[in-house]
Design an enzyme around this catalytic site. Structure first.
Site, short mmCIF file in Angstrom:
data_model
loop_
_atom_site.label_atom_id
_atom_site.label_comp_id
_atom_site.label_asym_id
_atom_site.label_seq_id
_atom_site.Cartn_x
_atom_site.Cartn_y
_atom_site.Cartn_z
N ARG A 165 -47.99 -54.87 1.56
CA ARG A 165 -49.31 -54.25 1.37
C ARG A 165 -50.33 -55.33 1.05
O ARG A 165 -50.22 -56.04 0.05
CB ARG A 165 -49.30 -53.20 0.25
CG ARG A 165 -50.70 -52.58 0.08
CD ARG A 165 -50.72 -51.25 -0.64
NE ARG A 165 -50.51 -51.37 -2.08
CZ ARG A 165 -50.74 -50.37 -2.94
NH1 ARG A 165 -51.14 -49.18 -2.50
NH2 ARG A 165 -50.51 -50.53 -4.23
N ASP A 446 -50.62 -48.78 -12.69
CA ASP A 446 -51.24 -49.84 -11.91
C ASP A 446 -52.74 -49.58 -11.90
O ASP A 446 -53.24 -48.75 -12.66
CB ASP A 446 -50.63 -49.95 -10.51
CG ASP A 446 -50.98 -48.78 -9.59
OD1 ASP A 446 -51.76 -47.88 -10.00
OD2 ASP A 446 -50.48 -48.75 -8.45
#
Length: 532
Positions: A165, A446
């Site tokens: 990613r 996160d």
């Protein structure tokens, strides 16, 4: 800081050490330079278009489906195809590109590891370069790690499939500049991972696979398609060698899923319900709309109408086009306390059963301790099938814009507001210390979950919302709670940890981005200035 010019076009702000020399080879930098000079101007124009669209929504418009692309939505077409090693994606684990994490994730009982340069990584220069080395070594099967006690971590046979990613279009890489401006972090991550690994990946029957975050429009998807096609042509690779899964984690993107799939049809294999960022985007996109203010974060679960509609529409849209519909993240962390752990596993199981029954082809976890539980759920639903592309949901009633924008039920509580403050401050403190993936109160936090915490409070202040107690949420109340919750954090963590940390800086940043008149778009942008 000494400037080191490595290419005629790009200026590198660091003298290269041994790690940089392994990754920033002349040939790799030449490729990066080509991408930056060719694609940065269009990327900048796309970001300007985002801002223009947001100004319209701020002025009262609501996002909606696009009428001028009706033919794309109505015509029968399918994506180019899905490689063999991506056909079964029941369970995917995500985490930052740190060496031990990469090994443990690839060894977990999962099908795919999404190695993350984005929301779970605080992108200091050293970590970004080390991440590229770690992924290169993982692809080559040579990665190992020894901890301080001498324990050695190595890859087992048949590790999970690796997907990288890259950073979102909005994120800069400040250590490399082009024409005096930081280059796009997305191009830096893509160029180096692709350049160093494409041959080895193809040689072992896999390929250069990517996750694309934070996309808002089909034009942005088309930009990525151009980047991928250019890279394929540059290295004499067949069209469609590069494959991508795109996260539908912004509110504007949910109205353009057919168009996004069409724009990336040569390269895309699926869409993902990036639900935490999607909730954050709902708040951020509709920030000026007082009737769309969300309740406590804990109340915003996938059984809420606007999120359930999002999940079902994604499945229906993807499967009609032969693309995978991936489920969202389970952020829970297993507990050593048996009673608490049973509660955690039951919550995760119910969440994943909902996704599997909706027709999702697989799902995400943040901790390997959830892998067996989640794998069992999808095994039970899928049986001998590799995926659920056969689940079309064509019998469903059409999902409307009203459903996707529906206000969310739930209370705003003092307890919820205080929890938001503690989570956001602790996450920001970890992030500016270089750690983007942090266990806090039993959840793997996160950037997305911290974003929900701080934007909720900003919106409550903005619209003068009241808590369940009847108290109006004001800047003064927020500052009072912030001061009090800093004492709670200090007590929970201990004085030594608190004093050695950067909690005062984190609190100052939290206060600023929660009380400014204009909502700061991403906390990682001001946070990035505090990273080395």
């Amino acid at each position: 800081m000494t400037q080191q010019l490595i290419s005629a076009e790009l200026t590198f702000q660091r003298q290269p050490g041994q790690q940089e020399r392994e990754i920033l080879t002349d040939a790799a930098v030449d490729f990066l330079t080509e991408l930056v000079t060719r694609f940065t101007p269009k990327r900048n124009a796309l970001l300007a278009e985002r801002a223009k669209t947001q100004r319209k929504i701020d002025a009262g418009e609501l996002p909606d489906f696009i009428s001028e692309t009706t033919s794309i939505k109505n015509d029968d077409w399918q994506i180019r195809g899905i490689p063999r090693d991506l056909q079964n994606r029941r369970v995917e684990i995500t985490g930052p590109v740190e060496r031990k994490m990469v090994i443990n994730a690839l060894n977990a009982n999962v099908n795919v590891f999404m190695a993350d340069f984005e929301d779970s990584l605080a992108p200091s220069w050293d970590k970004v370069i080390a991440g590229q080395i770690n992924l290169r070594d993982a692809v080559n099967g040579t990665i190992s790690y020894s901890n301080e006690a001498g324990k050695i971590y190595q890859l087992k046979p048949n590790p999970a499939v690796l997907i990288c990613r890259v950073r979102g279009l909005h994120l800069p890489e400040k250590h490399v500049t082009w024409r005096g401006e930081p280059i796009p972090g997305s191009l830096f991550d893509f160029a180096l991972y692709f350049f160093h690994n494409v041959e080895a990946l193809l040689a072992k029957g896999s390929g250069p696979y990517f996750y694309l975050p934070k996309t808002q429009t089909y034009q942005e998807a088309a930009w990525w398609s151009e980047v991928f096609s250019y890279a394929e042509d540059r290295f004499d690779l067949p069209r469609g060698t590069i494959k991508a899964t795109l996260l539908i984690e912004t509110l504007p993107a949910v109205f353009q899923m057919d168009e996004i799939l069409w724009s990336l049809r040569d390269h895309i294999v699926g869409l993902n319900c990036g639900r935490w960022d999607y909730i954050f985007s709902y708040i951020k996109t509709l920030k000026n709309h007082p009737d769309r203010v969300l309740p406590d974060r804990q109340s915003v679960t996938m059984d809420q109408g606007f999120l359930d509609a999002y999940s079902r529409l994604l499945v229906r849209t993807c499967h009609r086009r032969g693309a995978f519909a991936m489920g969202g993240m389970a952020a829970f962390i297993p507990s050593k306390d048996a009673e608490r752990n049973e509660w955690v596993l039951n919550k995760v199981k119910a969440d994943k059963q909902r996704e599997a029954s909706n027709g999702h082809d697989g799902t995400w976890i943040a901790h390997p301790g959830l892998a067996d539980t989640v794998m069992a759920v999808f095994n039970q639903t899928l049986g001998d099938e590799l995926n659920q592309l056969h689940v079309t949901r064509e019998e469903d009633a059409a999902i409307t814009a009203e459903q996707l924008l529906a206000p969310c039920n739930g209370e705003r509580t003092e307890e919820g507001m205080r929890a938001n403050i503690r989570v956001a401050v602790q996450y920001i403190e970890a992030w500016i210390n270089g750690n983007g993936c942090v266990p806090i109160y039993g959840l793997m936090e996160d950037a997305a979950t911290a974003e929900i915490s701080r934007t909720s409070i900003w919106q409550w202040i903005r619209h003068g919302k009241t808590l369940q107690s009847g108290e109006v949420v004001t800047e003064a109340l927020f500052r009072k709670m912030l001061t009090e919750e800093m004492l709670v954090i200090r007590e929970e963590l201990g004085g030594q940890r608190f004093e050695q940390g950067r909690f005062e800086e984190a609190a100052a940043l939290m206060e600023r981005i929660t009380t400014e008149s204009e909502l700061v778009e991403f906390l990682t942008l001001p946070g990035y200035r505090l990273l080395p």
